[in-house]
Design a protein around this motif. Structure first.
Motif, mmCIF file in Angstrom:
data_model
loop_
_atom_site.group_PDB
_atom_site.id
_atom_site.type_symbol
_atom_site.label_atom_id
_atom_site.label_comp_id
_atom_site.label_asym_id
_atom_site.label_seq_id
_atom_site.Cartn_x
_atom_site.Cartn_y
_atom_site.Cartn_z
ATOM 1 N N ARG A 186 14.344 -8.907 -33.724
ATOM 2 C CA ARG A 186 15.082 -10.251 -34.377
ATOM 3 C C ARG A 186 16.615 -9.900 -34.105
ATOM 4 N NH1 ARG A 186 11.363 -8.583 -38.503
ATOM 5 N NH2 ARG A 186 12.990 -7.202 -39.419
ATOM 6 N N VAL A 187 17.332 -8.977 -34.137
ATOM 7 C CA VAL A 187 18.309 -8.862 -33.704
ATOM 8 C C VAL A 187 18.982 -9.057 -32.326
ATOM 9 C CG1 VAL A 187 20.562 -7.210 -33.606
ATOM 10 C CG2 VAL A 187 19.073 -7.142 -35.358
ATOM 11 N N ASN A 188 18.040 -9.123 -31.425
ATOM 12 C CA ASN A 188 18.351 -9.253 -30.125
ATOM 13 C C ASN A 188 18.216 -10.790 -29.884
ATOM 14 O OD1 ASN A 188 18.294 -6.744 -29.077
ATOM 15 N ND2 ASN A 188 16.285 -6.616 -28.428
ATOM 16 N N GLU A 189 17.470 -11.489 -30.646
ATOM 17 C CA GLU A 189 17.537 -12.992 -30.702
ATOM 18 C C GLU A 189 18.677 -13.289 -31.241
ATOM 19 O OE1 GLU A 189 13.871 -14.204 -32.761
ATOM 20 O OE2 GLU A 189 12.726 -13.453 -31.375
ATOM 21 N N ASP A 190 19.321 -13.022 -32.368
ATOM 22 C CA ASP A 190 20.224 -13.256 -32.896
ATOM 23 C C ASP A 190 21.916 -13.073 -31.931
ATOM 24 O OD1 ASP A 190 19.084 -13.936 -35.071
ATOM 25 O OD2 ASP A 190 19.606 -12.166 -36.146
ATOM 26 N N VAL A 191 21.617 -12.010 -31.162
ATOM 27 C CA VAL A 191 22.589 -11.659 -30.204
ATOM 28 C C VAL A 191 22.535 -12.838 -29.021
ATOM 29 C CG1 VAL A 191 23.348 -10.143 -28.244
ATOM 30 C CG2 VAL A 191 22.641 -9.270 -30.574
ATOM 31 N N GLU A 192 21.437 -13.187 -28.599
ATOM 32 C CA GLU A 192 21.468 -14.167 -27.696
ATOM 33 C C GLU A 192 21.965 -15.504 -28.134
ATOM 34 O OE1 GLU A 192 17.322 -14.527 -26.294
ATOM 35 O OE2 GLU A 192 17.322 -12.601 -25.524
ATOM 36 N N TRP A 193 21.468 -15.801 -29.279
ATOM 37 C CA TRP A 193 22.281 -17.023 -30.160
ATOM 38 C C TRP A 193 23.628 -17.113 -30.298
ATOM 39 C CZ3 TRP A 193 25.286 -17.810 -34.258
ATOM 40 C CH2 TRP A 193 25.279 -19.022 -34.922
ATOM 41 N N PHE A 194 24.141 -15.845 -30.472
ATOM 42 C CA PHE A 194 25.651 -15.709 -30.776
ATOM 43 C C PHE A 194 26.402 -15.684 -29.487
ATOM 44 C CE2 PHE A 194 29.576 -13.233 -31.437
ATOM 45 C CZ PHE A 194 30.370 -13.706 -32.482
ATOM 46 N N GLN A 195 25.845 -15.389 -28.419
ATOM 47 C CA GLN A 195 26.451 -15.214 -26.982
ATOM 48 C C GLN A 195 26.393 -16.779 -26.390
ATOM 49 O OE1 GLN A 195 23.678 -12.599 -25.066
ATOM 50 N NE2 GLN A 195 25.140 -10.916 -24.923
ATOM 51 N N ARG A 196 25.547 -17.598 -26.922
ATOM 52 C CA ARG A 196 25.652 -19.080 -26.588
ATOM 53 C C ARG A 196 26.563 -19.939 -27.539
ATOM 54 N NH1 ARG A 196 19.963 -18.102 -26.509
ATOM 55 N NH2 ARG A 196 19.628 -19.300 -28.588
ATOM 56 N N ASN A 197 26.810 -19.117 -28.660
ATOM 57 C CA ASN A 197 27.584 -20.082 -29.915
ATOM 58 C C ASN A 197 28.553 -18.934 -30.251
ATOM 59 O OD1 ASN A 197 25.733 -22.397 -30.211
ATOM 60 N ND2 ASN A 197 24.046 -20.537 -30.331
ATOM 61 N N PRO A 198 29.579 -18.419 -29.440
ATOM 62 C CA PRO A 198 30.508 -17.508 -30.119
ATOM 63 C C PRO A 198 31.541 -17.867 -31.096
ATOM 64 C CG PRO A 198 30.830 -18.106 -27.891
ATOM 65 C CD PRO A 198 29.473 -18.647 -28.064
ATOM 66 N N ASN A 199 31.733 -19.311 -30.847
ATOM 67 C CA ASN A 199 32.777 -19.860 -31.725
ATOM 68 C C ASN A 199 32.238 -20.552 -32.860
ATOM 69 O OD1 ASN A 199 34.882 -18.992 -30.163
ATOM 70 N ND2 ASN A 199 34.571 -20.306 -28.574
ATOM 71 N N ALA A 200 30.798 -20.580 -33.232
ATOM 72 C CA ALA A 200 30.307 -21.372 -34.454
ATOM 73 C C ALA A 200 30.927 -20.482 -35.731
ATOM 74 C CB ALA A 200 28.813 -20.963 -34.339
ATOM 75 N N GLU A 201 30.999 -21.408 -36.436
ATOM 76 C CA GLU A 201 31.907 -20.974 -37.935
ATOM 77 C C GLU A 201 30.752 -20.318 -38.840
ATOM 78 O OE1 GLU A 201 33.632 -24.106 -40.048
ATOM 79 O OE2 GLU A 201 34.926 -24.702 -38.403
ATOM 80 N N LEU A 202 29.639 -20.548 -38.486
ATOM 81 C CA LEU A 202 28.465 -19.632 -39.365
ATOM 82 C C LEU A 202 27.831 -18.634 -38.592
ATOM 83 C CD1 LEU A 202 26.622 -22.553 -41.051
ATOM 84 C CD2 LEU A 202 28.099 -21.263 -42.259
#
Length: 207
Positions: A186-202
């Motif tokens: 689950r965390v690996n999925e979140d990391v992939e999401w974060f790498q695509r959206n590093p500047n997201a406010e949430l």
């Protein structure tokens, strides 16, 4: 007298520690470009006061006083590169610490990445530790099983009990490994999401 001796020993120990941990060589002090050094320190996320003091201590050996103003200008420039969400992620993934150096405007993004990367690093470390424990207990079972064949009758019961306990431990480790592996996925999925959206406010889901 004892307190004086302990204080002296501590002072000597601190001196030896500083001597063995010079941040700059004598040659680097002589040829220093303090802006470049400061930028490197900022990009690495060093705590500024401690880092500059360490440079000054290192360069005392050749009677050179670092230019704090120019060093700090470089430090601030390097900090811009350090205090980004993806930098925070990379630092957390590496298991690095954080010296609370990012300014208010960039700290939230850095800390989102840092927290997520640290979570991933910790879960991976837990899995590795579990695997080492599992392998150790497997080896112990094999060794006990070999000894059991040649053991005396009065020793067999105790050996069997130890083997059963170790097998129970293996069962528990396998169960815990599955739980940690599920969480890591689950965390690996979140990391992939974060790498695509590093500047997201949430933050990433779940963080």
């Amino acid at each position: 007298m004892i307190r004086l001796f302990l204080a002296l020993a501590a002072a000597i120990g601190s001196g030896l520690l500083l001597a063995s941990c010079n941040t700059l060589s004598k040659e680097e002090c002589v040829a220093a470009d303090w802006r470049v050094i400061g930028e490197s320190d900022g990009a690495a996320g060093h705590e500024p006061q401690q880092r500059f003091a360490a440079h000054a201590k290192s360069c005392e050996r050749v009677k050179i006083v670092p230019d704090q103003t120019i060093w700090f200008q470089g430090y601030q420039a390097g900090l811009v590169r350090y205090c980004t969400p993806l930098s925070g992620l990379a630092r957390g993934q590496a298991g690095s610490g954080y010296a609370n150096v990012c300014p208010l405007e960039t700290a939230p993004g850095f800390l989102r990445g840092f927290g997520l990367g640290s979570k991933q690093h910790d879960l991976q470390a837990r899995l590795s530790s579990m695997q080492n424990d599992y392998s150790f207990k497997e080896t112990s079972i094999d060794e006990l099983s070999d000894k059991l064949r040649d053991a005396k009758d009065d020793e067999r019961s105790e050996m069997r009990r130890r083997i059963e306990d170790l097998e129970d431990d293996l069962h528990d480790i396998r169960r815990d490994q599955r739980d940690v592996q599920d969480e890591l996925e689950r965390v690996n999925e979140d990391v992939e999401w974060f790498q695509r959206n590093p500047n997201a406010e949430l933050p990433a889901p779940g963080y």
